[in-house]
Design a protein around this motif. Structure first.
Motif, PDB file in Angstrom:
ATOM      1  N   UNK A 130      -2.284 -18.259 -10.780  1.00  0.00           N
ATOM      2  CA  UNK A 130      -3.055 -18.226 -12.192  1.00  0.00           C
ATOM      3  C   UNK A 130      -3.536 -19.409 -12.783  1.00  0.00           C
ATOM      4  N   UNK A 131      -2.662 -20.603 -12.578  1.00  0.00           N
ATOM      5  CA  UNK A 131      -2.707 -21.738 -13.168  1.00  0.00           C
ATOM      6  C   UNK A 131      -3.981 -22.626 -12.719  1.00  0.00           C
ATOM      7  N   UNK A 132      -4.057 -22.572 -11.399  1.00  0.00           N
ATOM      8  CA  UNK A 132      -5.156 -23.347 -10.803  1.00  0.00           C
ATOM      9  C   UNK A 132      -6.381 -22.650 -10.927  1.00  0.00           C
ATOM     10  N   UNK A 133      -6.556 -21.377 -11.401  1.00  0.00           N
ATOM     11  CA  UNK A 133      -7.810 -21.070 -11.759  1.00  0.00           C
ATOM     12  C   UNK A 133      -8.081 -21.501 -13.209  1.00  0.00           C
ATOM     13  N   UNK A 134      -7.250 -21.260 -14.221  1.00  0.00           N
ATOM     14  CA  UNK A 134      -7.311 -21.927 -15.517  1.00  0.00           C
ATOM     15  C   UNK A 134      -7.578 -23.292 -15.573  1.00  0.00           C
ATOM     16  N   UNK A 135      -6.974 -24.031 -14.697  1.00  0.00           N
ATOM     17  CA  UNK A 135      -7.176 -25.445 -14.481  1.00  0.00           C
ATOM     18  C   UNK A 135      -8.451 -25.683 -14.044  1.00  0.00           C
ATOM     19  N   UNK A 136      -9.154 -25.097 -13.175  1.00  0.00           N
ATOM     20  CA  UNK A 136     -10.328 -25.184 -12.488  1.00  0.00           C
ATOM     21  C   UNK A 136     -11.273 -25.247 -13.615  1.00  0.00           C
ATOM     22  N   UNK A 137     -11.312 -24.142 -14.747  1.00  0.00           N
ATOM     23  CA  UNK A 137     -12.345 -23.997 -15.591  1.00  0.00           C
ATOM     24  C   UNK A 137     -12.057 -24.810 -17.104  1.00  0.00           C
ATOM     25  N   UNK A 138     -10.816 -25.158 -17.138  1.00  0.00           N
ATOM     26  CA  UNK A 138     -10.494 -26.101 -18.238  1.00  0.00           C
ATOM     27  C   UNK A 138     -10.171 -25.430 -19.312  1.00  0.00           C
ATOM     28  N   UNK A 139     -10.186 -23.785 -19.540  1.00  0.00           N
ATOM     29  CA  UNK A 139      -9.500 -23.065 -20.598  1.00  0.00           C
ATOM     30  C   UNK A 139      -9.300 -21.519 -20.321  1.00  0.00           C
ATOM     31  N   UNK A 140      -8.395 -20.887 -21.107  1.00  0.00           N
ATOM     32  CA  UNK A 140      -8.485 -19.456 -20.711  1.00  0.00           C
ATOM     33  C   UNK A 140      -9.327 -18.749 -21.802  1.00  0.00           C
ATOM     34  N   UNK A 141     -10.494 -18.124 -21.117  1.00  0.00           N
ATOM     35  CA  UNK A 141     -11.397 -17.475 -21.876  1.00  0.00           C
ATOM     36  C   UNK A 141     -11.083 -15.945 -22.109  1.00  0.00           C
ATOM     37  N   UNK A 142      -9.976 -15.571 -21.551  1.00  0.00           N
ATOM     38  CA  UNK A 142      -9.866 -14.011 -21.595  1.00  0.00           C
ATOM     39  C   UNK A 142      -9.090 -13.788 -22.998  1.00  0.00           C
ATOM     40  N   UNK A 143      -9.225 -12.919 -23.910  1.00  0.00           N
ATOM     41  CA  UNK A 143      -8.512 -12.716 -25.138  1.00  0.00           C
ATOM     42  C   UNK A 143      -7.484 -11.540 -25.137  1.00  0.00           C
ATOM     43  N   UNK A 144      -7.966 -10.297 -24.384  1.00  0.00           N
ATOM     44  CA  UNK A 144      -7.489  -9.143 -24.400  1.00  0.00           C
ATOM     45  C   UNK A 144      -8.442  -8.115 -23.737  1.00  0.00           C
ATOM     46  N   UNK A 145      -7.623  -6.812 -23.488  1.00  0.00           N
ATOM     47  CA  UNK A 145      -8.389  -5.781 -22.618  1.00  0.00           C
ATOM     48  C   UNK A 145      -9.232  -5.221 -23.590  1.00  0.00           C
ATOM     49  N   UNK A 146      -8.888  -5.002 -24.835  1.00  0.00           N
ATOM     50  CA  UNK A 146      -9.845  -4.281 -25.879  1.00  0.00           C
ATOM     51  C   UNK A 146     -11.241  -5.034 -25.844  1.00  0.00           C
ATOM     52  N   UNK A 147     -11.286  -6.557 -25.818  1.00  0.00           N
ATOM     53  CA  UNK A 147     -12.515  -7.384 -25.562  1.00  0.00           C
ATOM     54  C   UNK A 147     -13.357  -7.016 -24.448  1.00  0.00           C
ATOM     55  N   UNK A 148     -12.701  -6.513 -23.396  1.00  0.00           N
ATOM     56  CA  UNK A 148     -13.208  -6.277 -22.201  1.00  0.00           C
ATOM     57  C   UNK A 148     -14.006  -4.912 -22.037  1.00  0.00           C
ATOM     58  N   UNK A 149     -14.978  -4.581 -23.058  1.00  0.00           N
ATOM     59  CA  UNK A 149     -15.331  -3.577 -23.164  1.00  0.00           C
ATOM     60  C   UNK A 149     -16.818  -3.245 -22.349  1.00  0.00           C
ATOM     61  N   UNK A 202     -18.408 -28.589 -11.011  1.00  0.00           N
ATOM     62  CA  UNK A 202     -18.380 -27.063 -10.449  1.00  0.00           C
ATOM     63  C   UNK A 202     -17.446 -26.230 -11.301  1.00  0.00           C
ATOM     64  N   UNK A 203     -17.044 -26.637 -12.384  1.00  0.00           N
ATOM     65  CA  UNK A 203     -16.216 -25.858 -13.450  1.00  0.00           C
ATOM     66  C   UNK A 203     -17.192 -24.735 -14.009  1.00  0.00           C
ATOM     67  N   UNK A 204     -16.504 -23.610 -14.036  1.00  0.00           N
ATOM     68  CA  UNK A 204     -17.092 -22.371 -14.577  1.00  0.00           C
ATOM     69  C   UNK A 204     -15.952 -21.640 -15.512  1.00  0.00           C
ATOM     70  N   UNK A 205     -16.355 -20.817 -16.315  1.00  0.00           N
ATOM     71  CA  UNK A 205     -15.471 -19.942 -17.158  1.00  0.00           C
ATOM     72  C   UNK A 205     -15.449 -18.781 -16.633  1.00  0.00           C
ATOM     73  N   UNK A 206     -16.083 -18.366 -15.518  1.00  0.00           N
ATOM     74  CA  UNK A 206     -16.012 -17.170 -15.166  1.00  0.00           C
ATOM     75  C   UNK A 206     -14.800 -16.527 -14.263  1.00  0.00           C
ATOM     76  N   UNK A 207     -13.945 -17.223 -13.771  1.00  0.00           N
ATOM     77  CA  UNK A 207     -12.693 -16.996 -12.753  1.00  0.00           C
ATOM     78  C   UNK A 207     -11.734 -16.420 -13.611  1.00  0.00           C
ATOM     79  N   UNK A 208     -11.815 -16.086 -15.032  1.00  0.00           N
ATOM     80  CA  UNK A 208     -10.558 -15.803 -15.718  1.00  0.00           C
ATOM     81  C   UNK A 208     -10.221 -14.324 -15.568  1.00  0.00           C
ATOM     82  N   UNK A 209     -10.981 -13.537 -14.941  1.00  0.00           N
ATOM     83  CA  UNK A 209     -10.653 -11.984 -14.997  1.00  0.00           C
ATOM     84  C   UNK A 209      -9.032 -11.921 -14.852  1.00  0.00           C
ATOM     85  N   UNK A 210      -8.374 -12.628 -14.011  1.00  0.00           N
ATOM     86  CA  UNK A 210      -7.253 -12.701 -13.367  1.00  0.00           C
ATOM     87  C   UNK A 210      -6.117 -12.841 -14.643  1.00  0.00           C
ATOM     88  N   UNK A 211      -6.638 -13.527 -15.847  1.00  0.00           N
ATOM     89  CA  UNK A 211      -5.868 -13.392 -16.978  1.00  0.00           C
ATOM     90  C   UNK A 211      -5.436 -12.374 -17.595  1.00  0.00           C
TER      91      UNK A 211
END
Length: 520
Positions: free
Chosen positions: A274-293, A16-25
């Motif tokens: 924060x950590x439980x979401x990062x743990x759930x997906x296995x990695x931190x996929x958010x790199x910075x606000x500039x990339x969220x265009x 059930x892992x996904x990398x989509x829960x990382x907006x919080x990062x």
């Protein structure tokens, strides 16, 4: 409602892992999580979590999720009840005298219904990308709610067809922000194994509003019709619009933003959230606000073929459920008076709430998606066939009882399937959720014309199209399942699949052993 998902729960739920829960990062100080600024796939737990035993972690996380549930879920459900109520109360208003007083033809009434969805579709993608950029749902969503409450209440002042069409278009424009934005909002607080049931809870707002709409309209029709020189349908818009605005102001004080910027969390709770979401997906996929265009998210979403399959599937499910926009009109064909007809609209929605909760709960428990989506749709197909085949009262009402649960019981699970199927980053998910929801609602534009009263009582064309689109949705789900099974086999062989956490790449917990798997 609380589920405490963490590293040693993942053995049972790794797929059930996904990398989509990382907006919080994107909303935290760099000191909140170790190595925040280090572009390293190996992530370290925050200091306060490192020193916890498993038992302490269990207890703290369970308490946190309960607190989130109590603070967040009741308000977003209540807001969605009003969102759906203000959008669809025109159906009850029709029975309460709107069409007669404004001298609307059936075609004009259908246009007034469908024009809302033009504005609704146009605004969803820009709104969700804007929310992803600013990261302030506790301000943005209630502000939009005030706007749609005022516009909905202003419908009571309409004196002609042109005014009604203008108001309805504007209402769709301002209402569009809420549902796709709220789906994105919830994904910033809940893990994969928690999100499915919470999505069902959220969508129960629309189902409950379907039940309440008829009951409220019946009460206004019997008690306020003609009061102060206004017909019941005008009071309906005034009262429901005023309630919406009051709830919106309360939401400013209740809703949190995101885990990293919510003031009422302690530092320990913030780190766990924060950590439980990062743990759930296995990695931190958010790199910075500039990339969220805006453009970045759109490009990633529209180059993933899975999004188009999901889009067609959701479009067909919503199309098959278009009967809900005209449910009071359809129920009235049973031959009862206005008040009884309005009361008879409630039981199908109550049944749908029950079946939706049970289905979503079981889907989360088993991790299965396909059959939880398709089996209810087979019920919907049968219901539409019955409705188009007979004019007898008993079987027709049985069909009406099954239409709404048949469509929306699986729809909620389908919404959750999007989150696991579409990979990171957050901007992509925001764009995809909004695009899918926007396109799926375009069916309501043409569907309005299928329920012209000249086609009553069986509405053969509408029921036939609803039946066909439900079956097409089943075919789409089947195709997507085959694709995801094939992708999971590639992951089993250690091959690279876009959006999946590869095996053994230093990610936390069981993810490092098992890796990401798509839910099927």
């Amino acid at each position: 409602m609380a589920f405490a998902g963490h590293q040693h729960d993942h053995a049972a739920g790794y797929n059930e892992y996904s990398t989509d829960d990382k907006f919080a990062a994107e909303h935290v100080s760099d000191t909140s999580i170790a190595n925040h600024a280090v572009p390293n796939r190996v992530r370290e737990a925050p200091p306060l979590i490192k020193i916890m035993s498993d038992e302490e972690r269990d207890r703290c996380e369970a308490a946190l999720v309960r607190r989130i549930d109590i603070r967040l879920m009741p308000m977003v459900i209540l807001m969605y009840i009003m969102n759906y109520l203000d959008r669809n109360n025109i159906a009850a208003a029709r029975l309460a005298g709107l069409q007669k007083e404004l001298k609307l033809t059936s075609t004009q009434y259908s246009t007034a219904v469908s024009i809302l969805f033009v504005g609704y579709v146009l605004m969803q993608i820009p709104s969700n990308l804007f929310l992803n950029k600013i990261g302030k749902p506790a301000i943005y969503l209630p502000t939009c709610m005030i706007a749609w409450g005022v516009v909905s209440g202003a419908t009571a002042g309409c004196q002609n067809y042109a005014g009604l069409v203008a108001i309805r278009f504007l209402l769709g424009f301002v209402e569009a922000a809420y549902f796709p934005g709220c789906l994105f909002y919830l994904s910033s607080w809940y893990t994969r194994r928690e999100l499915g049931f919470r999505t069902a809870l959220l969508y129960s707002g629309s189902l409950l509003s379907g039940a309440f709409s008829g009951l409220i309209a019946a009460g206004i029709q019997s008690g306020l019709n003609g009061a102060r020189g206004l017909l019941a349908w005008r009071w309906l818009f005034i009262i429901e619009g005023a309630i919406t605005v009051v709830i919106a102001f309360a939401a400013f004080w209740v809703l949190p933003n995101f885990p990293r910027t919510t003031s009422w969390l302690s530092e320990e709770e913030r780190q766990i959230a924060v950590w439980r979401l990062e743990e759930d997906i296995g990695e931190d996929d958010w790199t910075g606000s500039k990339e969220q265009t805006f453009g970045h998210g759109l490009k990633l979403a529209f180059t993933d073929v899975k999004m188009y399959i999901l889009m067609l599937m959701l479009f067909c499910i919503i199309a098959s459920g278009s009967v809900t926009n005209f449910f009071p009109t359809v129920v009235q064909t049973l031959g009862y008076n206005t008040i009884i007809s309005l009361l008879l609209t409630a039981p199908p929605y109550v049944l749908c709430v029950i079946t939706t909760f049970c289905n979503a709960w079981h889907a989360d428990r088993t991790g299965e998606r396909y059959f939880h989506i398709t089996l209810p749709l087979y019920v919907a197909v049968a219901a539409y066939i019955i409705a188009a085949s007979t004019t007898a009262t008993a079987p027709r009402y049985v069909a009406m009882m099954l239409m709404v649960p048949g469509v929306y019981t699986g729809y909620v699970v389908a919404l959750g399937w999007i989150s696991n199927t579409l990979p990171r980053p957050p901007a992509k998910r925001a764009a995809a959720l909004a695009a899918i929801n926007a396109v799926s609602n375009t069916s309501s534009i043409y569907a309005s014309y299928m329920y012209n009263t000249k086609y009553s009582p069986r509405y053969v064309i509408a029921m036939s199209i609803n039946c066909t689109t439900a079956f097409i949705a089943i075919l789409c789900a089947t195709l997507l399942r085959f694709i995801l099974v094939r992708l999971n086999k590639k992951l089993d062989r250690g091959e690279v699949v876009e959006g999946a956490v590869a095996v053994g790449e230093g990610v936390p917990g069981e993810a490092s052993k098992r890796g990401f798997r798509f839910l099927i």
